[in-house]
Design a protein around this motif. Structure first.
Motif, PDB file in Angstrom:
ATOM      1  N   LEU A 212       3.357  11.922   2.728  1.00 31.70           N
ATOM      2  CA  LEU A 212       4.271  11.944   1.593  1.00 31.70           C
ATOM      3  C   LEU A 212       5.690  12.126   2.122  1.00 31.70           C
ATOM      4  CD1 LEU A 212       2.740  14.375  -1.084  1.00 31.70           C
ATOM      5  CD2 LEU A 212       2.631  11.897  -1.063  1.00 31.70           C
TER       6      LEU A 212
ATOM      7  N   ARG B 148       2.626   4.037  -2.350  1.00 33.32           N
ATOM      8  CA  ARG B 148       2.708   4.494  -3.738  1.00 33.32           C
ATOM      9  C   ARG B 148       4.087   5.066  -3.982  1.00 33.32           C
ATOM     10  NH1 ARG B 148      -2.565   5.621  -3.133  1.00 33.32           N
ATOM     11  NH2 ARG B 148      -3.923   4.678  -4.677  1.00 33.32           N
ATOM     12  N   GLU B 149       4.680   4.694  -5.113  1.00 31.70           N
ATOM     13  CA  GLU B 149       5.982   5.226  -5.506  1.00 31.70           C
ATOM     14  C   GLU B 149       6.019   5.335  -7.015  1.00 31.70           C
ATOM     15  OE1 GLU B 149       9.812   4.039  -2.959  1.00 31.70           O
ATOM     16  OE2 GLU B 149       8.511   2.360  -3.356  1.00 31.70           O
TER      17      GLU B 149
ATOM     18  N   GLU C 123      17.602  -0.080   6.310  1.00 29.20           N
ATOM     19  CA  GLU C 123      18.501   0.697   5.459  1.00 29.20           C
ATOM     20  C   GLU C 123      18.675   2.109   6.016  1.00 29.20           C
ATOM     21  OE1 GLU C 123      17.410   0.507   1.281  1.00 29.20           O
ATOM     22  OE2 GLU C 123      18.555   2.339   0.908  1.00 29.20           O
TER      23      GLU C 123
ATOM     24  N   GLU D 108       7.621  10.379   9.912  1.00 25.86           N
ATOM     25  CA  GLU D 108       7.549  10.389  11.382  1.00 25.86           C
ATOM     26  C   GLU D 108       8.067  11.691  11.991  1.00 25.86           C
ATOM     27  OE1 GLU D 108      11.555   7.633  12.027  1.00 25.86           O
ATOM     28  OE2 GLU D 108       9.625   6.920  12.795  1.00 25.86           O
TER      29      GLU D 108
ATOM     30  N   ARG E 182      13.635  -1.682   4.509  1.00 27.57           N
ATOM     31  CA  ARG E 182      13.753  -0.247   4.244  1.00 27.57           C
ATOM     32  C   ARG E 182      14.012   0.513   5.538  1.00 27.57           C
ATOM     33  NH1 ARG E 182       9.490   1.597  -0.337  1.00 27.57           N
ATOM     34  NH2 ARG E 182      10.936   3.335  -0.361  1.00 27.57           N
TER      35      ARG E 182
ATOM     36  N   THR F 112       7.355   8.812  -1.756  1.00 28.32           N
ATOM     37  CA  THR F 112       6.545   7.670  -1.314  1.00 28.32           C
ATOM     38  C   THR F 112       5.278   8.216  -0.680  1.00 28.32           C
ATOM     39  OG1 THR F 112       7.574   7.592   0.873  1.00 28.32           O
ATOM     40  CG2 THR F 112       8.533   6.190  -0.811  1.00 28.32           C
ATOM     41  N   GLN F 113       4.169   7.587  -0.982  1.00 26.40           N
ATOM     42  CA  GLN F 113       2.893   8.008  -0.415  1.00 26.40           C
ATOM     43  C   GLN F 113       2.302   6.829   0.350  1.00 26.40           C
ATOM     44  OE1 GLN F 113      -0.553   7.281  -2.284  1.00 26.40           O
ATOM     45  NE2 GLN F 113      -1.428   7.843  -0.333  1.00 26.40           N
ATOM     46  N   THR F 114       2.010   7.039   1.609  1.00 31.35           N
ATOM     47  CA  THR F 114       1.360   5.997   2.397  1.00 31.35           C
ATOM     48  C   THR F 114       0.119   6.599   3.035  1.00 31.35           C
ATOM     49  OG1 THR F 114       2.785   6.551   4.258  1.00 31.35           O
ATOM     50  CG2 THR F 114       3.447   4.688   2.919  1.00 31.35           C
TER      51      THR F 114
ATOM     52  N   ARG G 143      15.261  14.942   2.850  1.00 29.54           N
ATOM     53  CA  ARG G 143      14.061  14.167   3.184  1.00 29.54           C
ATOM     54  C   ARG G 143      13.025  15.161   3.672  1.00 29.54           C
ATOM     55  NH1 ARG G 143      13.062   8.673   4.648  1.00 29.54           N
ATOM     56  NH2 ARG G 143      11.191   8.565   5.910  1.00 29.54           N
TER      57      ARG G 143
ATOM     58  N   ILE H 199      14.610   6.891  -1.307  1.00 33.41           N
ATOM     59  CA  ILE H 199      13.939   6.930  -0.008  1.00 33.41           C
ATOM     60  C   ILE H 199      13.961   5.527   0.589  1.00 33.41           C
ATOM     61  CG2 ILE H 199      11.772   7.387   1.198  1.00 33.41           C
ATOM     62  CD1 ILE H 199      11.100   9.330  -1.125  1.00 33.41           C
ATOM     63  N   SER H 200      14.583   5.399   1.752  1.00 31.51           N
ATOM     64  CA  SER H 200      14.596   4.074   2.373  1.00 31.51           C
ATOM     65  C   SER H 200      13.294   3.865   3.147  1.00 31.51           C
ATOM     66  CB  SER H 200      15.818   3.906   3.273  1.00 31.51           C
ATOM     67  OG  SER H 200      15.990   5.017   4.111  1.00 31.51           O
ATOM     68  N   PHE H 201      13.144   4.546   4.251  1.00 29.90           N
ATOM     69  CA  PHE H 201      11.945   4.352   5.068  1.00 29.90           C
ATOM     70  C   PHE H 201      10.781   5.136   4.463  1.00 29.90           C
ATOM     71  CE2 PHE H 201       9.573   5.260   9.154  1.00 29.90           C
ATOM     72  CZ  PHE H 201       9.106   3.972   9.292  1.00 29.90           C
ATOM     73  N   PRO H 202       9.686   4.469   4.076  1.00 31.67           N
ATOM     74  CA  PRO H 202       8.641   5.158   3.310  1.00 31.67           C
ATOM     75  C   PRO H 202       7.647   5.956   4.137  1.00 31.67           C
ATOM     76  CG  PRO H 202       8.117   2.839   3.495  1.00 31.67           C
ATOM     77  CD  PRO H 202       9.435   3.032   4.201  1.00 31.67           C
ATOM     78  N   LYS H 203       7.667   5.813   5.460  1.00 27.16           N
ATOM     79  CA  LYS H 203       6.641   6.478   6.264  1.00 27.16           C
ATOM     80  C   LYS H 203       7.166   7.794   6.827  1.00 27.16           C
ATOM     81  CE  LYS H 203       3.569   2.883   6.805  1.00 27.16           C
ATOM     82  NZ  LYS H 203       2.153   2.811   7.051  1.00 27.16           N
TER      83      LYS H 203
ATOM     84  N   HIS I 141       0.795  -1.222   0.000  1.00 25.64           N
ATOM     85  CA  HIS I 141       0.000   0.000   0.000  1.00 25.64           C
ATOM     86  C   HIS I 141       0.830   1.275   0.000  1.00 25.64           C
ATOM     87  CE1 HIS I 141      -3.808  -2.213   1.477  1.00 25.64           C
ATOM     88  NE2 HIS I 141      -3.811  -2.054   0.173  1.00 25.64           N
TER      89      HIS I 141
END
Lengths: 381, 210
Positions: free
Chosen positions: B60, A183-184, A295, B73, A292, B42-44, B9, B67-71, A181
């Motif tokens: 976003l 998006r990239e 990383e 924080e 990820r 990245t969009q979560t 980032r 981008i490693s960590f997609p969320k 879930h």
């Protein structure tokens, strides 16, 4: 002069990337039953497959039937897949074993969510790792892959199809809710960019053909059912003609060949990525979305002078022993973060056999393992 | 000319109520920044059984690197379109981060350092449909974000939308962009080093050359 077409880029979900990958690999049959967090795969397949030349999409009454449908379609010569999550994956296990025994190529995508049972429907987890390996009964060979970002979802789906066709085996692609879930931006590859493998069909006259004959690779040619070749399939242990047998010598021949066809190609099947591992004293072994987080943590650890590295597993089973041993060579400690109670760390400990200290970070509350959690453990040395 | 800002980032969170178009806003902006501007994005999103009226969230992460960590924080920008969302996510805003609120919906902002516009009322009164609210926010943010180019963002938005609602959304986008210019002023001080060259005013560029 041939003009190179501009690469097509899309902003897509992990689940959408799986569909793109499947269509590039030549998938022409999807049978499934929707379940969160894998539903988008089915939803988009329902739109895309009927638009392709010979694509067939069926929604079945449940996951047992879904698996039955794709096994049958694969025997009829199609490249097939289904997608599900934990509860559906449990229902698929019986027919998955049938596919192993009849050596039927197929791809199952399992977007993992918290369990057991209906568990945590919309939360991420990685709790089906050992189930993917050992969920169906009996000593069976199987390939289990994983992906950690959206581009990789596309690539690993193509690879899953290729391996299924090449080795005549079910391949499980394990994703988690975060990968599925997110998006990239991804690049849709050119048609000739990826090698697409299809199963070998027999080239000898039908009367000479034996469906489970020994070959050098251990993989017998597979004709589509109804093409004039002998076709006898059974879940019972069978001889080279596909008929049930309990003669010990024939049983052993079958079992050994089924395992050998995977075992002798470890170098091709076991995939991994390395990041700053050559001089690493602390090695993080991770897969899926947690890789990820790892990383990010490793970049931060390096910038504060700690020699940390990452071994990202793309193949989970057969477990990449060689890559792990290489990572262990210089490492004083290994960290295995995963969103379960410790399913890959068992494999790591088995390979490690006491050489380095193995620490685990486990989360089963439906939350992602954050980079700061991993960094904290790295900094403990 | 420098086309892209060097972004380490940059984290954005859109939050509010289900039905406000939060996820669509994040999707359109994410697609604009990645496909149009060329950043990695990245969009979560909060993935739960949210219906209209529940809480909704969309993150976003924007970077010029992988981008490693997609969320998200540690937020650079928080867009809060409801009081509840503002209360819940304000603590995640990093020092120097920017808070944007829907000034009618957020009656008690947690700080006096914020930028606000009555987006919903603007959509109702000036565009004619309340659903255009998220596009007005998109237009306003495109003005505020130093690395976003209105022309590119608008073009990408148009491509993402079906024909019949394109014109009204362009109108909403332009309204948001214009109002932000008028009320929010120039790019916030904390983001001054991220301004892409062709957005800078002429004068500034000539002084830099000296």
């Amino acid at each position: 002069m041939a003009r190179r077409k501009k690469n097509k880029e899309i902003f897509a979900l992990g689940n959408e990337a799986v569909v793109e990958g499947a269509l590039i690999a030549g998938c022409s049959f999807y049978g499934g039953y929707p379940i969160t967090p894998s539903s988008e795969i089915m939803e988009i397949m329902a739109q895309r497959l009927p638009m392709s030349e010979d694509g067939v999409f069926i929604q079945l009454e449940d996951e047992i039937a879904s698996m039955g449908a794709i096994v049958g379609a694969s025997m009829a010569g199609r490249k097939v897949m289904t997608a599900t999550s934990g509860p559906g994956f449990s229902l698929m296990q019986e027919n998955l074993g049938y596919a192993c025994m009849t050596e039927t190529p197929l791809v199952v995508v399992n977007v993992m969510r918290g369990g057991p049972s209906t568990g945590l429907p919309t939360s991420p987890a990685q709790s089906d790792v050992q189930q993917a390996r050992w969920g169906t009964h009996g000593d069976h060979p199987i390939i289990v892959l994983s992906a950690s970002d959206v581009q990789e979802c596309l690539e690993m789906t193509i690879i899953a199809f290729n391996m299924a066709e090449k080795y005549r085996t079910p391949v499980i692609l394990l994703l988690d809710e975060i990968t599925a879930h997110t998006r990239e931006k991804i690049r849709i590859p050119q048609p000739d960019e990826y090698e697409v493998t299809s199963r070998i069909v027999p080239s000898i006259p039908p009367e000479w053909y034996k469906p489970y004959e020994e070959t050098v690779r251990g993989v017998a040619p597979m004709p589509p059912i109804g093409s004039g070749y002998r076709f006898h399939v059974t879940g019972l242990t069978h001889d080279v003609n596909g008929f049930p047998t309990s003669r010990p010598d024939e049983v052993v021949d079958l079992m050994e060949r089924m395992h050998r066809k995977i075992d002798q190609f470890f170098y091709d099947i076991q995939m991994h990525d390395e990041l700053m591992i050559e001089d690493a004293e602390v090695v993080v072994i991770a897969y899926g979305s947690v890789a990820r987080s790892a990383e990010y943590a490793i970049e931060q650890a390096r910038s504060s002078g700690v020699k940390a590295g990452l071994l990202k597993l793309k193949t989970l089973f057969p477990y990449p022993r060689r890559a792990t041993e290489k990572a262990l060579a210089n490492a004083k400690s290994i960290i295995v973060p995963e969103m379960n109670m410790g399913q890959i760390s068992r494999e790591v400990k088995r390979v490690n056999s006491g050489r380095a200290s193995v620490r685990t970070i486990n989360r089963v509350d439906g939350q992602i393992i954050t980079p700061s959690e991993i960094l904290k453990v790295i900094m403990q040395g | 000319m420098k086309d892209q800002a060097e972004l380490e980032r940059f984290e954005i969170r859109f939050s509010g109520l289900g039905g406000q178009g939060i996820i669509t806003l994040g999707k359109v902006m994410g697609a604009g920044l990645s496909l149009g501007h060329g950043y990695n994005v990245t969009q979560t999103q909060s993935y739960g059984p949210e219906a209209r009226g529940g809480s909704s969230r969309c993150d976003l992460v924007v970077s010029s690197r992988r981008i490693s960590f997609p969320k998200a924080e540690n937020l650079d920008l928080l867009v809060a379109l409801s009081q509840e969302a503002c209360n819940a996510y304000y603590p995640y805003l990093k020092p120097g981060g920017v808070l944007i609120i829907e000034s009618d919906m957020v009656a008690q902002p947690p700080t006096n350092q914020y930028l606000g516009l009555p987006f919903t009322a603007m959509a109702k009164d000036r565009i004619g449909i309340p659903q255009a609210m998220n596009t007005i926010v998109l237009g306003a943010l495109t003005h505020l974000l130093p690395f976003a180019v209105p022309r590119i963002m608008r073009k990408n938005m148009e491509e993402a939308l079906p024909e019949k609602i394109r014109a009204i959304n362009v109108k909403a986008f332009n309204l948001g962009n214009r109002e932000a210019k008028k009320h929010f002023g120039d790019v916030p001080q904390a983001w001054a080093d991220m301004v892409v060259e062709h957005r800078k005013p002429e004068k500034k560029r000539s002084t830099q050359k000296k």
